[in-house]
Write a protein that holds these residues in place. Structure first.
Motif, PDB file in Angstrom:
ATOM      1  N   PRO A  60       0.736  -1.111  -0.037  1.00 26.41           N
ATOM      2  CA  PRO A  60       0.082   0.020   0.077  1.00 26.41           C
ATOM      3  C   PRO A  60       0.933   1.407  -0.181  1.00 26.41           C
ATOM      4  CG  PRO A  60      -0.777  -1.463   1.514  1.00 26.41           C
ATOM      5  CD  PRO A  60       0.484  -2.089   1.124  1.00 26.41           C
ATOM      6  N   VAL A  61       2.075   1.321   0.450  1.00 28.20           N
ATOM      7  CA  VAL A  61       2.807   2.352   0.495  1.00 28.20           C
ATOM      8  C   VAL A  61       3.327   2.677  -0.981  1.00 28.20           C
ATOM      9  CG1 VAL A  61       5.030   3.378   1.420  1.00 28.20           C
ATOM     10  CG2 VAL A  61       3.565   2.042   3.004  1.00 28.20           C
ATOM     11  N   TRP A  62       4.010   1.811  -1.424  1.00 24.73           N
ATOM     12  CA  TRP A  62       4.398   1.964  -2.946  1.00 24.73           C
ATOM     13  C   TRP A  62       3.180   2.697  -3.716  1.00 24.73           C
ATOM     14  CZ3 TRP A  62       9.045   2.492  -3.548  1.00 24.73           C
ATOM     15  CH2 TRP A  62       9.874   1.796  -2.963  1.00 24.73           C
ATOM     16  N   THR A  63       1.881   1.797  -3.623  1.00 25.77           N
ATOM     17  CA  THR A  63       0.788   2.158  -4.485  1.00 25.77           C
ATOM     18  C   THR A  63       0.467   3.580  -4.256  1.00 25.77           C
ATOM     19  OG1 THR A  63       0.066   0.105  -4.228  1.00 25.77           O
ATOM     20  CG2 THR A  63      -1.530   1.661  -4.972  1.00 25.77           C
ATOM     21  N   ALA A  92       0.736   6.415  -6.885  1.00 23.60           N
ATOM     22  CA  ALA A  92      -0.569   7.191  -7.330  1.00 23.60           C
ATOM     23  C   ALA A  92      -0.470   8.704  -7.321  1.00 23.60           C
ATOM     24  CB  ALA A  92      -1.419   6.500  -6.521  1.00 23.60           C
ATOM     25  N   VAL A  93       0.198   9.246  -6.434  1.00 21.65           N
ATOM     26  CA  VAL A  93       0.489  10.673  -6.170  1.00 21.65           C
ATOM     27  C   VAL A  93       1.302  11.196  -7.323  1.00 21.65           C
ATOM     28  CG1 VAL A  93       1.312  12.480  -4.674  1.00 21.65           C
ATOM     29  CG2 VAL A  93      -0.029  10.718  -3.597  1.00 21.65           C
ATOM     30  N   LEU A  94       2.534  10.457  -7.319  1.00 23.52           N
ATOM     31  CA  LEU A  94       3.602  10.774  -8.387  1.00 23.52           C
ATOM     32  C   LEU A  94       3.004  10.879  -9.943  1.00 23.52           C
ATOM     33  CD1 LEU A  94       6.895   9.062  -6.921  1.00 23.52           C
ATOM     34  CD2 LEU A  94       6.013  11.516  -6.725  1.00 23.52           C
ATOM     35  N   LYS A 122      -5.798  12.219  -6.738  1.00 26.90           N
ATOM     36  CA  LYS A 122      -5.579  13.603  -6.155  1.00 26.90           C
ATOM     37  C   LYS A 122      -5.072  13.386  -4.900  1.00 26.90           C
ATOM     38  CE  LYS A 122      -9.308  15.694  -8.802  1.00 26.90           C
ATOM     39  NZ  LYS A 122     -10.535  16.628  -8.602  1.00 26.90           N
ATOM     40  N   ILE A 123      -4.024  14.518  -4.553  1.00 26.76           N
ATOM     41  CA  ILE A 123      -3.360  14.504  -3.322  1.00 26.76           C
ATOM     42  C   ILE A 123      -4.519  15.048  -2.331  1.00 26.76           C
ATOM     43  CG2 ILE A 123      -1.766  15.917  -1.717  1.00 26.76           C
ATOM     44  CD1 ILE A 123      -0.241  16.274  -4.184  1.00 26.76           C
ATOM     45  N   PRO A 124      -4.837  14.136  -1.224  1.00 27.52           N
ATOM     46  CA  PRO A 124      -5.986  14.545  -0.312  1.00 27.52           C
ATOM     47  C   PRO A 124      -5.770  15.900   0.494  1.00 27.52           C
ATOM     48  CG  PRO A 124      -4.611  12.536   0.468  1.00 27.52           C
ATOM     49  CD  PRO A 124      -4.056  13.041  -0.815  1.00 27.52           C
ATOM     50  N   ILE A 142       2.604  -1.078  -9.268  1.00 19.45           N
ATOM     51  CA  ILE A 142       2.796  -0.547 -10.758  1.00 19.45           C
ATOM     52  C   ILE A 142       1.866  -1.571 -11.225  1.00 19.45           C
ATOM     53  CG2 ILE A 142       4.099  -0.797 -13.065  1.00 19.45           C
ATOM     54  CD1 ILE A 142       6.685  -0.410 -11.332  1.00 19.45           C
ATOM     55  N   TYR A 143       1.367  -2.672 -11.103  1.00 21.46           N
ATOM     56  CA  TYR A 143       0.373  -3.593 -11.854  1.00 21.46           C
ATOM     57  C   TYR A 143      -0.987  -3.048 -11.609  1.00 21.46           C
ATOM     58  CZ  TYR A 143      -2.793  -7.481 -12.726  1.00 21.46           C
ATOM     59  OH  TYR A 143      -3.829  -8.240 -13.283  1.00 21.46           O
ATOM     60  N   ILE A 144      -1.454  -2.635 -10.266  1.00 19.23           N
ATOM     61  CA  ILE A 144      -2.615  -2.166  -9.894  1.00 19.23           C
ATOM     62  C   ILE A 144      -2.679  -0.490 -10.563  1.00 19.23           C
ATOM     63  CG2 ILE A 144      -4.051  -1.319  -7.956  1.00 19.23           C
ATOM     64  CD1 ILE A 144      -3.884  -4.204  -7.977  1.00 19.23           C
ATOM     65  N   LEU A 145      -1.780   0.292 -10.436  1.00 22.71           N
ATOM     66  CA  LEU A 145      -2.085   1.734 -10.888  1.00 22.71           C
ATOM     67  C   LEU A 145      -1.972   1.706 -12.630  1.00 22.71           C
ATOM     68  CD1 LEU A 145       0.269   3.640  -8.549  1.00 22.71           C
ATOM     69  CD2 LEU A 145      -2.139   3.705  -8.651  1.00 22.71           C
ATOM     70  N   MET A 146      -1.173   0.622 -13.157  1.00 27.28           N
ATOM     71  CA  MET A 146      -1.288   0.581 -14.678  1.00 27.28           C
ATOM     72  C   MET A 146      -2.817   0.265 -15.261  1.00 27.28           C
ATOM     73  SD  MET A 146       1.374  -1.711 -17.258  1.00 27.28           S
ATOM     74  CE  MET A 146       2.788  -0.905 -16.299  1.00 27.28           C
ATOM     75  N   GLN A 147      -3.218  -0.810 -14.449  1.00 27.34           N
ATOM     76  CA  GLN A 147      -4.635  -0.847 -14.685  1.00 27.34           C
ATOM     77  C   GLN A 147      -5.532   0.201 -14.437  1.00 27.34           C
ATOM     78  OE1 GLN A 147      -6.162  -4.380 -12.301  1.00 27.34           O
ATOM     79  NE2 GLN A 147      -5.396  -5.858 -13.800  1.00 27.34           N
TER      80      GLN A 147
END
Length: 422
Positions: free
Chosen positions: A121-124, A128-130, A135-137, A205-210
């Motif tokens: 979750p930390v990587w994700t 996600a922010v980069l 959006k940045i909360p 990367i896999y989750i965000l690429m999807q």
């Protein structure tokens, strides 16, 4: 209201959030039970892990295409643009993910691999922010900090669960620990740590690429066919894994292709549960909720592994593991609370603000409330004059309004609402 919401969800094929979160928890249950079954069924004699992964991916691919044909009534033919995305998903999410995890388990040990999984979750969140996928909360909202604290607590509790269990097993059987330590040293444990870190990074990367390349594209028709996305990803992942198995065949290592009898049951579980069911549910959840929320429940699979080991292999919980369980459950509760507050904000309902950190927010909200309540009590001519008094303040407050634009919205009547409660 609940019945109306359920009818709308059924008509628009939008599942409620609680159902999607239940699907994510089922995914973590399937992933968490898998290491225990490996320890239970393949303790004496196990197949080569790389060949086992090749069998797993090759058998799961046709099953996923059958699921796509049944659930989505068609099998899509990818064009060149989406084909590149699907190949990358298969390479990163299936091939690299499994290859790095297996390498890390054999070089650094299964306990280290399990302990480092909660950093997914930390990587994700960082990715996600980069990549601007999410959006940045706003830091002025209470649930933003609740979600951050929940992710840290759940990850810390999961790591504590895994490491404490490893120390307890070492005290119970010191000879096995000495052997495993020597083995990990001779096989370069540092490389195993790097492989596990790379494995967790590949998950993000896999989750965000999807999410970014498929499900966040309004004009992409593949966003409505998550089973097809999963099937093609597994298809290309099995091709890459097959290329690796060709190396063993070229070097005449035919004994590695033998599958022991006990590993057959493990292979069946890996195909139907750990691969087909878990990956389908994870992709389906990634369609309807943010990618960071999909991975926020990842530490729960460590809890499933520890509890299932208690019943299936006879392991005992150390006293500190109960403390780690409490931390993990509190963290997951805070993540659920933050998601609930996000839904309230999207539905234009009030949420808790940190006014002590944002005095401009508090002053503006009071200004809007006073102007509206006073104008309703006064006659029409007086009310118009009263509104003109406050109209002079809007220009002076223009810069302040930019600071709180993330939490300001207009309701159905056009009235400004800053989404806060006292």
């Amino acid at each position: 209201m609940a019945a109306v919401r359920c009818c709308r969800c059924w008509r628009e094929r939008i599942p409620p959030t609680w159902l999607v979160i239940c699907g994510v928890l089922v995914v973590q249950f399937g992933f968490g039970l898998y290491p225990t079954l490996v320890k239970k069924l393949a303790a004496q004699e196990s197949a080569d892990p790389y060949i086992f992964s090749f069998y797993r991916d090759s058998c799961c691919t046709p099953l996923l295409f059958i699921c796509a044909l049944v659930a989505e009534r068609k099998i899509l033919i990818p064009d060149l643009k989406i084909l590149v995305v699907l190949i990358l998903l298969g390479f990163v999410g299936m091939f690299c993910n499994q290859l790095l995890f297996i390498t890390g388990v054999y070089r650094a040990g299964p306990d280290v691999a399990s302990a480092l999984q909660p950093i997914i979750p930390v990587w994700t969140t960082i990715l996600a922010v980069l990549t601007c996928t999410e959006k940045i909360p706003s830091p002025y909202m209470l649930h933003t900090w609740a979600k951050l604290l929940g992710m840290l607590l759940s990850a810390g509790g999961a790591i504590e669960l895994s490491l404490t269990g490893n120390l307890a097993s070492c005290h119970g059987n010191s000879s096995e620990c000495q052997v495993s330590t020597a083995t990990s040293t001779t096989h370069d444990a540092l490389f195993g740590y790097l492989a596990i870190f790379a494995n967790t990074f590949c998950w993000g990367i896999y989750i965000l690429m999807q999410k970014r390349c498929v499900f966040n594209k309004p004009q992409c028709r593949w966003k409505d066919y998550p089973v097809n996305v999963t099937a093609y990803s597994y298809f290309f992942g099995s091709i890459f894994m097959g290329m690796l198995s060709v190396y063993f065949a070229a070097t005449k290592q035919y004994s590695k292709f033998h599958l022991p009898d006990d590993s057959i049951y493990l292979l069946i579980y890996a195909i139907f549960i750990a691969s087909a069911t878990c990956y389908l549910l994870m992709t389906w959840a990634n369609v309807h909720i943010p990618a960071t929320l999909v991975t926020a429940f990842w530490p729960a699979n460590v809890l499933v592994t520890v509890v299932s080991s208690l019943f299936l292999t006879g392991d005992e919980l150390a006293p500190l593991q109960y403390f780690g369980t409490v931390l993990l459950l509190i963290g997951l509760f805070l993540v659920l609370f933050a998601n609930h507050m996000d839904e309230r904000l999207l539905a234009h309902k009030p949420v808790i603000m940190l006014d002590c950190w944002c005095p401009v927010q508090k002053r503006q909200r009071k200004l809007v409330v006073i102007s509206e309540t006073k104008s309703q009590d006064l006659p029409s001519e007086t009310a118009s004059n009263h509104k003109s008094l406050f109209s002079n303040d809007t220009k002076s407050e223009a810069d302040d309004e930019e600071l709180v634009s993330t939490s300001c919205y207009k309701d159905a009547s056009g009235r400004k609402n800053y989404g806060a409660i006292n």
